[in-house]
Motif scaffolding. Structure first.
Motif, PDB file in Angstrom:
ATOM      1  N   VAL A  89       0.882  -1.064  -0.134  1.00  0.00           N
ATOM      2  CA  VAL A  89       0.036  -0.002  -0.084  1.00  0.00           C
ATOM      3  C   VAL A  89       0.872   1.087   0.044  1.00  0.00           C
ATOM      4  O   VAL A  89       2.131   1.134  -0.217  1.00  0.00           O
ATOM      5  CB  VAL A  89      -1.396   0.013   1.453  1.00  0.00           C
ATOM      6  N   ARG A  90       0.532   2.556  -0.583  1.00  0.00           N
ATOM      7  CA  ARG A  90       0.663   3.984  -0.121  1.00  0.00           C
ATOM      8  C   ARG A  90       0.429   4.758   0.331  1.00  0.00           C
ATOM      9  O   ARG A  90      -0.615   4.403   0.469  1.00  0.00           O
ATOM     10  CB  ARG A  90       0.748   4.422  -2.021  1.00  0.00           C
ATOM     11  N   TYR A  91       1.958   5.003   1.258  1.00  0.00           N
ATOM     12  CA  TYR A  91       1.265   5.777   2.438  1.00  0.00           C
ATOM     13  C   TYR A  91       1.928   7.068   2.312  1.00  0.00           C
ATOM     14  O   TYR A  91       2.769   6.687   3.124  1.00  0.00           O
ATOM     15  CB  TYR A  91       0.883   4.987   3.551  1.00  0.00           C
ATOM     16  N   TYR A  99       3.441  -6.048   7.624  1.00  0.00           N
ATOM     17  CA  TYR A  99       2.815  -6.167   8.541  1.00  0.00           C
ATOM     18  C   TYR A  99       2.543  -4.456   8.823  1.00  0.00           C
ATOM     19  O   TYR A  99       1.655  -4.081   8.544  1.00  0.00           O
ATOM     20  CB  TYR A  99       2.963  -6.960   9.763  1.00  0.00           C
ATOM     21  N   ALA A 100       3.384  -4.482   7.674  1.00  0.00           N
ATOM     22  CA  ALA A 100       3.768  -2.830   8.286  1.00  0.00           C
ATOM     23  C   ALA A 100       2.546  -1.818   6.977  1.00  0.00           C
ATOM     24  O   ALA A 100       2.256  -1.210   7.364  1.00  0.00           O
ATOM     25  CB  ALA A 100       4.736  -2.093   7.138  1.00  0.00           C
ATOM     26  N   GLY A 101       2.182  -2.640   6.156  1.00  0.00           N
ATOM     27  CA  GLY A 101       1.284  -1.586   4.870  1.00  0.00           C
ATOM     28  C   GLY A 101      -0.102  -2.675   5.606  1.00  0.00           C
ATOM     29  O   GLY A 101      -1.052  -1.271   5.316  1.00  0.00           O
ATOM     30  N   LEU A 102      -0.429  -3.767   6.467  1.00  0.00           N
ATOM     31  CA  LEU A 102      -1.661  -3.808   7.142  1.00  0.00           C
ATOM     32  C   LEU A 102      -1.828  -2.646   8.082  1.00  0.00           C
ATOM     33  O   LEU A 102      -2.464  -1.359   7.766  1.00  0.00           O
ATOM     34  CB  LEU A 102      -1.346  -5.158   7.368  1.00  0.00           C
ATOM     35  N   GLY A 136      -4.150  -1.000  -2.864  1.00  0.00           N
ATOM     36  CA  GLY A 136      -3.122  -0.828  -2.909  1.00  0.00           C
ATOM     37  C   GLY A 136      -2.404  -2.028  -4.176  1.00  0.00           C
ATOM     38  O   GLY A 136      -3.547  -2.639  -4.771  1.00  0.00           O
ATOM     39  N   THR A 137      -1.427  -1.939  -4.184  1.00  0.00           N
ATOM     40  CA  THR A 137      -0.564  -2.699  -4.843  1.00  0.00           C
ATOM     41  C   THR A 137      -1.161  -4.269  -5.288  1.00  0.00           C
ATOM     42  O   THR A 137      -1.299  -4.798  -4.232  1.00  0.00           O
ATOM     43  CB  THR A 137       0.660  -3.181  -5.837  1.00  0.00           C
ATOM     44  N   GLY A 138      -1.640  -4.992  -6.269  1.00  0.00           N
ATOM     45  CA  GLY A 138      -2.206  -6.896  -6.159  1.00  0.00           C
ATOM     46  C   GLY A 138      -3.316  -6.836  -4.528  1.00  0.00           C
ATOM     47  O   GLY A 138      -3.619  -5.442  -4.294  1.00  0.00           O
ATOM     48  N   GLU A 139      -3.504  -8.170  -4.764  1.00  0.00           N
ATOM     49  CA  GLU A 139      -4.694  -8.469  -3.302  1.00  0.00           C
ATOM     50  C   GLU A 139      -4.405  -8.809  -2.037  1.00  0.00           C
ATOM     51  O   GLU A 139      -3.183  -9.771  -2.188  1.00  0.00           O
ATOM     52  CB  GLU A 139      -6.177  -8.722  -3.792  1.00  0.00           C
TER      53      GLU A 139
END
Ligand SMILES: Nc1nc2c(c(CN[C@H]3C=C[C@H](O)[C@@H]3O)cn2[C@@H]2O[C@H](COP(=O)(O)O)[C@@H](O)[C@H]2O)c(=O)[nH]1
Length: 329
Positions: A89-91, A99-102, A136-139
């Motif tokens: 994900v982009r943040y 985990y950081a993406g979540l 985000g990219t992918g699922e």
């Protein structure tokens, strides 16, 4: 399954794991190499990062308790199917995966006014809204199961905890063990338990991680001030075994090693999978004792954090980790 709550202080994780380690056929445990890996890597024990990361939400109060709970409802299984892109994900201009993406996606949602910590919102969550939150990219894998687990969390919070996980944490007094047992009791998605040769085994990984994350977020004070945090065990995920195997603390039967090399999936609850997770928790206890022999006194949670951070280093990514599609880790 016998009533876990016979003796209110019972915390059956380690005693349920001991017989698995004794009878294990696919995974052997080599405590002798504990000293060696502490020689080599032990100096990083105190560099376990704090909660102060860009992807962590923190308001110092009740919203943080609620946010950490939603985070740990979803804190599992981020790796992609073969030939699928890694979900990320982009943040705030950066890409985060795993985990950081979540965490970043849930913080992003909070900042854009999506009420992810509200029980009624969770109980009525639609597939489309969850897709947006996790866009985000992918699922992200297991999207449907994640939706069901969030809806269950919302329903049970409304039915049993006046719509607020803060009431469950408050009811546990300052006991991390009682937070874990309250969460496992209330929410089936946290009931990370299985059978091994006819006996129950309890890992309770996301429930334990919830108490541990509260402790991290509040730096051991306020809503993270638990008197029994040292009773938590390691959180049996897929990263720790990868590090422990590189350490030589756990060794896979050649046949199992070959299947994992080939990226074969292990069925959830299979002997191989349960033995890997049991050896992981057990190895952390051995490392904790090895640290104690050298004058340090880390909790299992801190040894876990040390190993998990090591798992982010290239050196430890050499061997693939075991792949099991599961909502538990
Ligand atoms: N055993 C253990 N497993 C942990 C963590 C954490 C993050 N905790 C941090 C949060 C606050 C504190 O600062 C902690 O350091 C995530 N996971 C698990 O890893 C997997 C994800 O890996 P990857 O795909 O590489 O992101 C997945 O199963 C996820 O549930 C931990 O601490 N211990």
């Amino acid at each position: 399954m016998e009533n876990l709550h016979e003796s209110p202080r019972a915390f059956p994780v380690l005693e349920s794991i001991a017989p698995v380690v004794e009878r294990s056929r696919w995974v052997t445990f080599h405590p002798a190499s504990a000293e060696l890996c502490i020689e080599r890597w032990g100096h990083l024990l105190d560099s376990v990062p704090t909660w102060k990361q860009p992807w962590h939400f923190f308001d110092g109060g009740l919203e943080t308790v609620r946010w950490v709970f939603v985070l740990d409802v979803l804190n599992h299984c981020f790796w992609p199917d073969e030939n699928e892109p890694l979900w990320s994900v982009r943040y705030r201009g950066n890409e985060y995966s795993g985990y950081a993406g979540l965490a970043a996606s849930l913080k992003r949602a909070m900042e854009s006014g999506v009420p992810v910590t509200n029980a009624s919102f969770l109980a009525g969550l639609s597939p489309g809204t969850l897709r947006e939150i996790l866009a985000g990219t992918g699922e992200i894998p297991l999207l449907e199961a994640r939706l069901e687990n969030l809806r269950e969390a919302g329903r049970v919070l409304l039915a049993r905890w006046e719509g607020d996980i803060v009431n469950l944490v408050a009811s546990a007094g300052r006991s991390a063990v009682d937070v874990v047992k309250g969460v496992v009791d209330s929410f089936s998605s946290f009931r990370d338990e299985c059978g091994y040769r006819g006996r129950p085994v309890y890992f309770w990984k996301r429930a334990q991680l919830f108490a541990a994350d509260l402790h991290s977020a509040f730096d051991g004070r306020d809503w993270g001030a638990f008197e029994d945090i040292e009773r938590l065990t390691a959180f049996a995920d897929y990263k720790l075994p990868q590090v422990l195997r590189r350490f030589g603390l756990i060794v896979y039967h050649p046949e199992l090693a070959e299947r994992i090399e080939r990226r074969e999936r292990l069925p959830a609850g299979s002997e191989e999978e349960v033995e890997i997770r049991a050896a992981t928790v057990w190895a952390v206890e051995a490392l904790k004792k090895a640290f104690e022999r050298r004058g340090a006194e880390p909790t299992s949670m801190r040894v876990d954090g040390w190993l998990w951070q090591l798992g982010q280093l290239e050196y430890f990514r050499k061997y693939p980790y075991h792949l099991c599609r599961t909502i538990y880790y």
